[in-house]
Design an enzyme around this catalytic site. Structure first.
Site, PDB file in Angstrom:
ATOM      1  N   LYS A 126       0.871  -1.186   0.000  1.00  0.00           N
ATOM      2  CA  LYS A 126       0.000   0.000   0.000  1.00  0.00           C
ATOM      3  C   LYS A 126       0.895   1.219   0.000  1.00  0.00           C
ATOM      4  O   LYS A 126       1.814   1.322   0.809  1.00  0.00           O
ATOM      5  CB  LYS A 126      -0.878  -0.046   1.245  1.00  0.00           C
ATOM      6  CG  LYS A 126      -1.563   1.248   1.616  1.00  0.00           C
ATOM      7  CD  LYS A 126      -2.603   1.002   2.709  1.00  0.00           C
ATOM      8  CE  LYS A 126      -2.497   1.999   3.841  1.00  0.00           C
ATOM      9  NZ  LYS A 126      -3.510   1.750   4.895  1.00  0.00           N
ATOM     10  N   GLU A 152      -7.921   4.013  -0.905  1.00  0.00           N
ATOM     11  CA  GLU A 152      -8.380   4.205   0.480  1.00  0.00           C
ATOM     12  C   GLU A 152      -8.512   5.689   0.819  1.00  0.00           C
ATOM     13  O   GLU A 152      -7.580   6.470   0.593  1.00  0.00           O
ATOM     14  CB  GLU A 152      -7.362   3.521   1.413  1.00  0.00           C
ATOM     15  CG  GLU A 152      -7.723   3.493   2.882  1.00  0.00           C
ATOM     16  CD  GLU A 152      -6.697   2.699   3.710  1.00  0.00           C
ATOM     17  OE1 GLU A 152      -5.966   1.844   3.156  1.00  0.00           O
ATOM     18  OE2 GLU A 152      -6.605   2.947   4.923  1.00  0.00           O
ATOM     19  N   LYS A 205     -10.369  -1.012  11.852  1.00  0.00           N
ATOM     20  CA  LYS A 205      -9.353  -0.830  12.887  1.00  0.00           C
ATOM     21  C   LYS A 205     -10.101  -0.826  14.204  1.00  0.00           C
ATOM     22  O   LYS A 205     -11.018  -0.018  14.397  1.00  0.00           O
ATOM     23  CB  LYS A 205      -8.621   0.509  12.728  1.00  0.00           C
ATOM     24  CG  LYS A 205      -7.691   0.572  11.530  1.00  0.00           C
ATOM     25  CD  LYS A 205      -6.991   1.917  11.448  1.00  0.00           C
ATOM     26  CE  LYS A 205      -6.134   1.985  10.186  1.00  0.00           C
ATOM     27  NZ  LYS A 205      -5.643   3.358   9.926  1.00  0.00           N
ATOM     28  N   GLY A 243      -3.958  -0.974  10.311  1.00  0.00           N
ATOM     29  CA  GLY A 243      -3.018  -0.909  11.437  1.00  0.00           C
ATOM     30  C   GLY A 243      -2.733   0.528  11.817  1.00  0.00           C
ATOM     31  O   GLY A 243      -3.052   1.458  11.058  1.00  0.00           O
TER      32      GLY A 243
HETATM   33  O1  OSB Z   1      -4.175   5.304   7.266  1.00  0.00           O
HETATM   34  O2  OSB Z   1      -3.928   3.230   7.445  1.00  0.00           O
HETATM   35  C1  OSB Z   1      -3.601   4.369   7.779  1.00  0.00           C
HETATM   36  C2  OSB Z   1      -0.624   4.226  10.170  1.00  0.00           C
HETATM   37  C3  OSB Z   1      -0.978   5.201  11.080  1.00  0.00           C
HETATM   38  C4  OSB Z   1      -2.142   5.910  10.872  1.00  0.00           C
HETATM   39  C5  OSB Z   1      -2.952   5.634   9.770  1.00  0.00           C
HETATM   40  C6  OSB Z   1      -2.605   4.642   8.872  1.00  0.00           C
HETATM   41  C7  OSB Z   1      -1.392   3.949   9.058  1.00  0.00           C
HETATM   42  C8  OSB Z   1      -0.889   2.939   8.140  1.00  0.00           C
HETATM   43  C9  OSB Z   1       0.102   1.918   8.675  1.00  0.00           C
HETATM   44  O3  OSB Z   1      -1.145   2.910   6.965  1.00  0.00           O
HETATM   45  C10 OSB Z   1      -0.499   0.588   8.900  1.00  0.00           C
HETATM   46  C11 OSB Z   1       0.364  -0.355   9.719  1.00  0.00           C
HETATM   47  O4  OSB Z   1       1.170  -1.076   9.121  1.00  0.00           O
HETATM   48  O5  OSB Z   1       0.224  -0.385  10.960  1.00  0.00           O
HETATM   49 MG    MG Z   2      -5.702   4.458   6.005  1.00  0.00          MG
END
Ligand code: OSB
Ligand code: MG
Length: 371
Positions: free
Chosen positions: A161, A213, A262, A290
């Site tokens: 991503k 996204e 999440k 995450g």
């Molecule tokens: O938008 O998904 C998100 C991390 C911190 C805040 C928002 C996002 C993210 C990530 C990282 O994209 C996802 C991970 O590997 O924990």
């Molecule tokens: Mg996101």
């Protein structure tokens, strides 16, 4: 049968590599660990709020405040130990999903440990291992990005991503497709666009992406539905999905065809499972997002991601992708196929390394009933 003590610990850990999104660049993370103590057993939860209100309005300080002044007193006053009962009672308070989720997760871990079941078994998970994806931030240059993606591919990640923003979007997708024509690829804007970018965003249809996204800000379900009606690529919502009601609105409005779950953003496992079950019924696939969690939060995510409607690769990566040393034993790793095993022991199924946790702890507070 009740909770004897709750501990909150504020930790700070440094990333192995900075993480940049359309919201900004970060090199470290502060977060809160929640420990609930009962009958010699400890349940662990993680509050995913960070230092600044960028991704959401919550911060480590607001989360500490609402836990200390509202959620923890509620739990002790009503002697709540069942996570579902806690979630029900806590629903009288509005908002602060990350704070309430951290405490609820600790209660789930405690419950599963007392029943000698893994969380996955307790939730009704069906996958023994789950497909790992990696979220790659905005880099200083396009060639840095290509090298990073190459490296993650070698480590076995099943999909990548890319974080995008205006000016770091179409160009990097073109370059990615030149270098990795068959890579499973998706992009995440963290709300960096608005309706004036509608035509610009439609160019993303060229790149055979798994999904796009959160192009628009959290409250903008309407513009997402306008974009989705013109775009052939699936839209996926992250920040817009704050619970079951926003999920149902988004699905009924056609604002997306995929949902990122999440547990912190939706306020706990009870709400996350409700969203999961609704989406399964509606034929909307979900995947697990995450928040750059420590191993404790990520272990919780692995159990959640073992539920049947989690159908796309997740933002769940190995411990080493985030931190030089993780606070759990064993650390999370990828197998040869780019899968991560869901831990099998009781509760979260991994052992927190207390000495290391102490080393990362900036502040601690202990709560007991009636005090
Ligand atoms: O938008 O998904 C998100 C991390 C911190 C805040 C928002 C996002 C993210 C990530 C990282 O994209 C996802 C991970 O590997 O924990
Ligand atoms: Mg996101």
């Amino acid at each position: 049968m009740s909770i004897e003590r709750i501990e909150l610990c504020l930790l700070k850990m440094f990333y192995v590599h900075y993480f940049e999104t359309s919201l900004g660049r970060e090199k470290e993370r502060e977060f809160i660990l929640v420990k609930v103590f009962s009958e010699g057993i400890i349940g662990y939860g993680e509050v995913v709020a960070s230092q600044a209100p960028l991704y959401s309005y919550e911060t480590v300080t607001t989360a500490w405040h609402v836990l200390r002044d509202f959620f923890i007193p509620l739990l002790f006053e009503q002697q709540l130990e069942e996570p579902e009962k806690f979630a029900q009672a806590a629903s009288r308070y509005r908002g602060h999903p990350m704070a309430r989720a951290g405490l609820e997760l600790a209660l789930w871990d405690l419950k599963a440990k007392k029943m000698n079941l893994s969380l996955s078994q307790l939730y009704g998970g069906i996958y023994p291992k789950i497909p790992a994806g990696v979220s790659v931030g905005i880099q200083d240059s396009v060639s840095d990005l290509v090298h990073r993606v190459e490296d993650f591919r070698k480590q076995g990640y099943q999909r990548v991503k890319l974080k995008i923003k205006p000016g770091w979007d179409i160009n990097i997708c073109q370059e990615m497709r030149k270098q990795f024509p068959n890579l499973k690829l998706q992009v995440d804007a963290n709300g960096a666009y608005d309706r004036a970018h509608m035509e610009h965003l439609l160019q993303l249809d060229e790149f055979n992406l798994l999904l796009v996204e959160q192009p628009f800000p959290p409250f903008d379900l309407w513009d997402h539905s306008l974009l989705q009606s013109k775009m052939s690529t699936d839209l996926c919502l992250d920040e817009s999905i704050i619970g079951f009601l926003s999920t149902r609105s988004a699905v009924e409005m056609g604002s997306c065809r995929v949902i990122n779950i999440k547990v912190g953003r939706v306020g706990g496992i009870v709400e996350a499972r409700k969203i999961h079950d609704y989406c399964q019924h509606q034929g909307i696939p979900v995947w697990c997002g995450g928040m750059l969690e420590s191993g404790i939060g990520r272990a919780h995510n692995l159990h959640l991601a073992s539920l049947p409607n989690f159908k796309l690769p997740h933002d769940l990566s190995a411990s080493r992708r985030y931190y030089a040393e993780d606070i759990i034993d064993p650390e999370i790793t990828l197998d040869e196929e780019g899968m991560i095993r869901v831990p099998q022991g009781p509760g979260i199924g991994v052992t927190p390394r207390e000495k290391m946790i102490d080393g990362f702890t900036l502040k601690r507070e202990i709560f007991q009933p009636g005090k």
